[in-house]
Each structure stands twice: as structure tokens, then as C-alpha cells.
Design a protein around this motif. Structure first.
Motif, PDB file in Angstrom:
ATOM      1  N   ILE A  88      -3.899   9.715  10.595  1.00  0.00           N
ATOM      2  CA  ILE A  88      -3.632   8.475  11.345  1.00  0.00           C
ATOM      3  C   ILE A  88      -4.333   7.297  10.697  1.00  0.00           C
ATOM      4  O   ILE A  88      -3.718   6.237  10.456  1.00  0.00           O
ATOM      5  CB  ILE A  88      -4.076   8.616  12.821  1.00  0.00           C
ATOM      6  CG1 ILE A  88      -3.168   9.593  13.565  1.00  0.00           C
ATOM      7  CG2 ILE A  88      -4.072   7.247  13.526  1.00  0.00           C
ATOM      8  CD1 ILE A  88      -3.697  10.020  14.925  1.00  0.00           C
ATOM      9  N   LEU A  89      -5.610   7.450  10.366  1.00  0.00           N
ATOM     10  CA  LEU A  89      -6.369   6.336   9.785  1.00  0.00           C
ATOM     11  C   LEU A  89      -5.916   6.032   8.369  1.00  0.00           C
ATOM     12  O   LEU A  89      -5.962   4.871   7.930  1.00  0.00           O
ATOM     13  CB  LEU A  89      -7.863   6.651   9.814  1.00  0.00           C
ATOM     14  CG  LEU A  89      -8.479   6.699  11.214  1.00  0.00           C
ATOM     15  CD1 LEU A  89      -9.955   7.023  11.139  1.00  0.00           C
ATOM     16  CD2 LEU A  89      -8.275   5.382  11.960  1.00  0.00           C
ATOM     17  N   PHE A  90      -5.465   7.045   7.640  1.00  0.00           N
ATOM     18  CA  PHE A  90      -4.917   6.813   6.301  1.00  0.00           C
ATOM     19  C   PHE A  90      -3.667   5.945   6.380  1.00  0.00           C
ATOM     20  O   PHE A  90      -3.522   4.972   5.634  1.00  0.00           O
ATOM     21  CB  PHE A  90      -4.601   8.149   5.624  1.00  0.00           C
ATOM     22  CG  PHE A  90      -3.836   7.998   4.333  1.00  0.00           C
ATOM     23  CD1 PHE A  90      -4.452   7.484   3.202  1.00  0.00           C
ATOM     24  CD2 PHE A  90      -2.503   8.376   4.255  1.00  0.00           C
ATOM     25  CE1 PHE A  90      -3.747   7.340   2.013  1.00  0.00           C
ATOM     26  CE2 PHE A  90      -1.793   8.246   3.078  1.00  0.00           C
ATOM     27  CZ  PHE A  90      -2.420   7.727   1.948  1.00  0.00           C
ATOM     28  N   ILE A  91      -2.763   6.288   7.291  1.00  0.00           N
ATOM     29  CA  ILE A  91      -1.510   5.528   7.436  1.00  0.00           C
ATOM     30  C   ILE A  91      -1.787   4.104   7.910  1.00  0.00           C
ATOM     31  O   ILE A  91      -1.241   3.129   7.374  1.00  0.00           O
ATOM     32  CB  ILE A  91      -0.548   6.247   8.424  1.00  0.00           C
ATOM     33  CG1 ILE A  91      -0.089   7.581   7.828  1.00  0.00           C
ATOM     34  CG2 ILE A  91       0.660   5.370   8.749  1.00  0.00           C
ATOM     35  CD1 ILE A  91       0.625   8.493   8.807  1.00  0.00           C
ATOM     36  N   VAL A  92      -2.667   3.970   8.917  1.00  0.00           N
ATOM     37  CA  VAL A  92      -3.008   2.643   9.446  1.00  0.00           C
ATOM     38  C   VAL A  92      -3.719   1.796   8.386  1.00  0.00           C
ATOM     39  O   VAL A  92      -3.410   0.618   8.212  1.00  0.00           O
ATOM     40  CB  VAL A  92      -3.890   2.779  10.713  1.00  0.00           C
ATOM     41  CG1 VAL A  92      -4.482   1.439  11.115  1.00  0.00           C
ATOM     42  CG2 VAL A  92      -3.075   3.347  11.867  1.00  0.00           C
ATOM     43  N   GLY A  93      -4.672   2.411   7.671  1.00  0.00           N
ATOM     44  CA  GLY A  93      -5.380   1.693   6.613  1.00  0.00           C
ATOM     45  C   GLY A  93      -4.452   1.247   5.500  1.00  0.00           C
ATOM     46  O   GLY A  93      -4.543   0.124   4.988  1.00  0.00           O
ATOM     47  N   LEU A  94      -3.528   2.133   5.128  1.00  0.00           N
ATOM     48  CA  LEU A  94      -2.543   1.825   4.082  1.00  0.00           C
ATOM     49  C   LEU A  94      -1.666   0.650   4.499  1.00  0.00           C
ATOM     50  O   LEU A  94      -1.449  -0.289   3.721  1.00  0.00           O
ATOM     51  CB  LEU A  94      -1.681   3.067   3.827  1.00  0.00           C
ATOM     52  CG  LEU A  94      -0.754   3.049   2.612  1.00  0.00           C
ATOM     53  CD1 LEU A  94      -1.553   3.011   1.328  1.00  0.00           C
ATOM     54  CD2 LEU A  94       0.152   4.284   2.639  1.00  0.00           C
ATOM     55  N   LYS A  95      -1.187   0.685   5.736  1.00  0.00           N
ATOM     56  CA  LYS A  95      -0.343  -0.396   6.226  1.00  0.00           C
ATOM     57  C   LYS A  95      -1.118  -1.705   6.318  1.00  0.00           C
ATOM     58  O   LYS A  95      -0.591  -2.781   6.004  1.00  0.00           O
ATOM     59  CB  LYS A  95       0.247  -0.036   7.600  1.00  0.00           C
ATOM     60  CG  LYS A  95       1.329  -1.013   8.051  1.00  0.00           C
ATOM     61  CD  LYS A  95       2.082  -0.507   9.267  1.00  0.00           C
ATOM     62  CE  LYS A  95       3.197  -1.474   9.650  1.00  0.00           C
ATOM     63  NZ  LYS A  95       3.950  -1.017  10.833  1.00  0.00           N
ATOM     64  N   ASP A  96      -2.386  -1.640   6.728  1.00  0.00           N
ATOM     65  CA  ASP A  96      -3.211  -2.844   6.834  1.00  0.00           C
ATOM     66  C   ASP A  96      -3.480  -3.449   5.464  1.00  0.00           C
ATOM     67  O   ASP A  96      -3.494  -4.673   5.312  1.00  0.00           O
ATOM     68  CB  ASP A  96      -4.524  -2.523   7.532  1.00  0.00           C
ATOM     69  CG  ASP A  96      -5.325  -3.778   7.844  1.00  0.00           C
ATOM     70  OD1 ASP A  96      -4.779  -4.669   8.530  1.00  0.00           O
ATOM     71  OD2 ASP A  96      -6.478  -3.881   7.391  1.00  0.00           O
ATOM     72  N   ASP A  97      -3.692  -2.602   4.457  1.00  0.00           N
ATOM     73  CA  ASP A  97      -3.904  -3.104   3.100  1.00  0.00           C
ATOM     74  C   ASP A  97      -2.663  -3.780   2.539  1.00  0.00           C
ATOM     75  O   ASP A  97      -2.758  -4.716   1.740  1.00  0.00           O
ATOM     76  CB  ASP A  97      -4.317  -1.949   2.167  1.00  0.00           C
ATOM     77  CG  ASP A  97      -5.750  -1.506   2.405  1.00  0.00           C
ATOM     78  OD1 ASP A  97      -6.566  -2.337   2.847  1.00  0.00           O
ATOM     79  OD2 ASP A  97      -6.055  -0.331   2.156  1.00  0.00           O
TER      80      ASP A  97
END
Length: 387
Positions: A88-97
Motif C-alpha cells: 500500500i505504501l509503495f503504491i501511494v508513495g509511487l503515485k505521490d512522487d
């Protein structure tokens, strides 16, 4: 029954994570440059050139590989509970970047991620072991306090990722301390997880500390800081949930455990508390962006390089923890808490006296960018004269 750890297991996990991260970050840089997914500098950036981000993507698959091989090292199947939150945090972090998400969207994702960990019984905090006279705590309070602790740590770590090397160096210091604690308490699963992430951070540091002009430079991004902060928050909760028998093998009094945990995380927690206080005092959202962080003061006010500022802060973190462990072996929590509060007040006042207003910062940044542009023009003129 847990496996006994052999001397080569820590080396294998650490070296494996280091090599995997070291070899794959150049590939990530090439993809980011090819797809033009660079981080563009703005009025509060510490860099002046377009720089690749998404370096933290390498942390994700290194940790997933490690968890696959570590699944037989835990009594309560903890390895399986790591994966949903990390994903979840990987996907959210990727999208935020790539697109930039609102702070509240990230906050919701963080709460969902920590629930997976808190639902595993091995992380349940049953007692504070006499911390200010508190022993048993009800289960509902554990969920509230546990979620608050984990989300605070994730955000605090995410917020210190503002200059080259800082998040990685502070993370390395924290993980070395936790690896030592869990080795002494024979929690080998967490020793190996700490060493795996440490291998990732040390390999990443080589690329993150490259000069702005270097083709190998990359940032960790939210992808990396959220994942690293998540792992550190899990290690903290595990440290607080150890049994009384496990604490007997540690060199400090049992009732001082919560204060020792705070001392380990002093850099991200102090900086976050200080910045949030300033923003709320100025009637702004605590999640609004600015350059009021401790590391920005060292870089902008004292004219210290990113590398020096990062090593100074990381060194302070290490020394502070060492002193607290010494004090925690003899002093009761009242005196230890007094020392902690006094230190925070002194540090807060030290950074307050510089009148570090947002307007002054913006003026300094504009001036610095003008100087950089002037230097670049000068270099171009010299090159033309040579030819």
C-alpha cells in the motif's frame, strides 16, 4: 520454534540487500530519465537541477525478497503481515512522487497499513512496565496508541527527507541500534529485517550523495521514505511490546523503555514536533510545506553542505541515544523524562532565536538560484571563448 541465527545469516541478508539495491538503482535512474519523471526544483527545494526520484522502489523489492526467505523465522507469521502495508505504501508513495497526493490521502493509506501490523498478536503492548507507574493497559488503548505511534513515526521520517543523505543516515543509525537491541533479546527475525533495510540505505547513500551535476544522483522520494518509516515504526512497536524476560537482557531499566524509544527517534520526532508547532502558530496546516526544518536551518543559515549537515544530525542522534542508554541504566524515568524535556526545550529555543521566517527563507533561495544561474552563464561564456 524459532531458528537459531548463524553468523553468516546477518552478512547474507545485509550484503544481499546492498548488492540488489546498488545494482538496480542505475536502472531506475535510466528509466526515470527516459520517461522524464524527474523531480523539478521549486522555491523550497534544496536542489537546483532536475533530479531522478523513485530510489525507494529498490527498498520495496529487497524487503519483499527478504520477507520470503524470513517467513520461517517468526512464531506469529509476522512476515505475511508486513507485505500488505508495504505494498500500500509503495503504491501511494509511487503515485505521490509522480502526481503529488494530498497529505490526507497519504494519512489514510498509512492508517490502513498500520492496522495490518497491529492486528498481529506479537505486536500487542500489554504493559508499560512501570513507566510513570503504568503497568497493564487495555487492548483498545493499545490500538489507539499503537496507531498513533506508527503513523507519527512514518510521517516524521518522511519529513526529514529534505536534504541529500539525511533520511538515509538517520535511518542507518536507528536501524543499527534496533539490530543490536533485537540481537540482545534474541529476536532474530527483526535483526535480519533491520540489516536488510540498512543494506538498502547504505547502497542508496552512494547515489544520493552524488553531486547535483552527477548522472548517478537520485532521491529516495516518498516511495522510499514511507517504506523505511514503516519498517522503523514496526521495529519501534516490537521494541515496546517485548516481554519482561526479554527486557532483562538489555542494559537499561525496564520502566525507561518508552523514553529509550523516543531517544532512538529523537531527530525525526523533534523536527516534526518543532515544524508542526511553527505552522500551527502561524495559523497554517501542519502538513503545509516550508523550509523551517532543522536541516534547512543548518544548510541555509550556517551555510553547511548537505553532506555535513546530514552527518552532524546523524552523529547527534547516535550520541544522544548512547547517553540515554547510559542514563537509563541507573536513572528512573522521572529524571530521564526531565532530561529529555530540557533537551527538547533547549534545542527548540536554539533554533527559534534565528528568526527563521518563511519570507526570509524565500529571499535566500531566490538569491542562491540567481547566483547559480550566474555561475552557469559564466561557464557557458568561458566554453564559447575557448572554442
Amino acid at each position: 520454534m524459532l531458528k537459531e541465527v548463524s553468523y553468516y545469516y546477518p552478512i547474507l541478508f545485509f550484503v544481499g540487500a546492498y548488492v540488489l539495491t546498488y545494482l538496480t538503482i542505475p536502472k531506475i535512474i535510466k528509466i526515470v530519465e527516459y520517461k522524464n519523471l524527474m523531480d523539478n526544483p521549486n522555491n523550497r527545494s534544496s536542489h537546483v537541477h532536475k533530479t531522478p526520484t523513485l530510489g525507494g522502489a529498490s527498498f520495496f523489492y529487497a524487503l519483499i525478497f527478504a520477507l520470503f526467505f524470513l517467513k520461517g523465522w517468526c512464531n506469529h507469521h509476522e512476515a505475511i503481515y508486513f507485505i500488505p502495508g508495504l505494498t500500500i505504501l509503495f503504491i501511494v508513495g509511487l503515485k505521490d512522487d509522480l502526481l503529488v497526493l494530498s497529505p490526507y490521502t497519504k494519512l489514510i493509506a498509512q492508517f490502513i497499513s498500520v492496522l495490518f501490523i497491529l492486528s498481529n498478536e506479537s505486536f500487542t503492548i500489554h504493559s508499560l512496565n512501570g513507566f510513570f507507574g503504568i503497568y497493564e493497559i487495555p487492548i483498545y488503548l493499545y490500538y489507539i496508541v499503537g496507531a498513533f505511534i506508527m503513523v507519527t513515526i512514518i510521517n516524521a521520517y518522511n519529513l526529514i527527507d529534505g536534504i541529500d543523505g539525511l533520511a538515509a543516515i538517520v535511518g542507518i543509525v536507528i536501524l543499527i541500534i534496533y539490530a543490536t537491541i533485537f540481537y540482545m533479546t534474541k529476536e532474530y527475525f527483526y535483526v535480519l529485517i533491520s540489516l536488510t533495510l540498512n543494506g538498502c540505505l547504505i547502497a542508496f547513500l552512494k547515489y544520493n550523495l552524488s553531486s547535483n551535476e552527477s548522472e548517478e544522483k537520485i532521491f529516495m522520494g516518498d516511495t522510499g521514505s514511507l517504506i523505511a518509516g514503516y519498517i522503523i515504526s514496526i521495529l519501534t512497536i516490537k521494541f515496546l511490546s517485548l516481554s519482561a524476560e526479554k527486557y532483562d537482557s538489555l542494559p537499561f531499566l525496564m520502566e525507561n523503555i518508552p523514553l529509550i524509544a523516543i531517544s532512538i527517534l529523537i531527530v525525526p520526532l523533534f523536527d516534526t514536533a518543532r515544524v508542526f508547532t511553527i505552522r500551527l502558530a502561524n495559523k497554517r496546516s501542519p502538513f503545509s510545506a516550508d523550509r523551517n526544518h532543522t536541516h534547512h536551518i543548518l544548510v541555509d543559515y550556517f551555510k553547511i553542505s548537505h553532506q555535513k549537515a546530514s552527518f552532524i544530525i546523524g552523529g547527534f542522534n547516535l550520541v544522544f541515544v548512547y547517553l540515554f542508554i547510559i542514563l537509563g541504566s541507573e536513572s528512573y524515568n522521572f529524571w530521564l523524562a526531565t532530561i529529555l524535556v530540557a533537551t527538547v526545550i533547549i534545542l527548540g529555543y536554539f533554533f527559534f532565536i534565528f528568526d527563521y521566517s518563511f519570507r526570509n527563507i524565500k529571499r535566500k533561495i531566490r538569491y542562491r538560484k540567481k547566483v547559480e544561474k550566474a555561475r552557469e552563464k559564466g561557464k557557458k561564456i568561458l566554453k564559447k571563448k575557448k572554442y
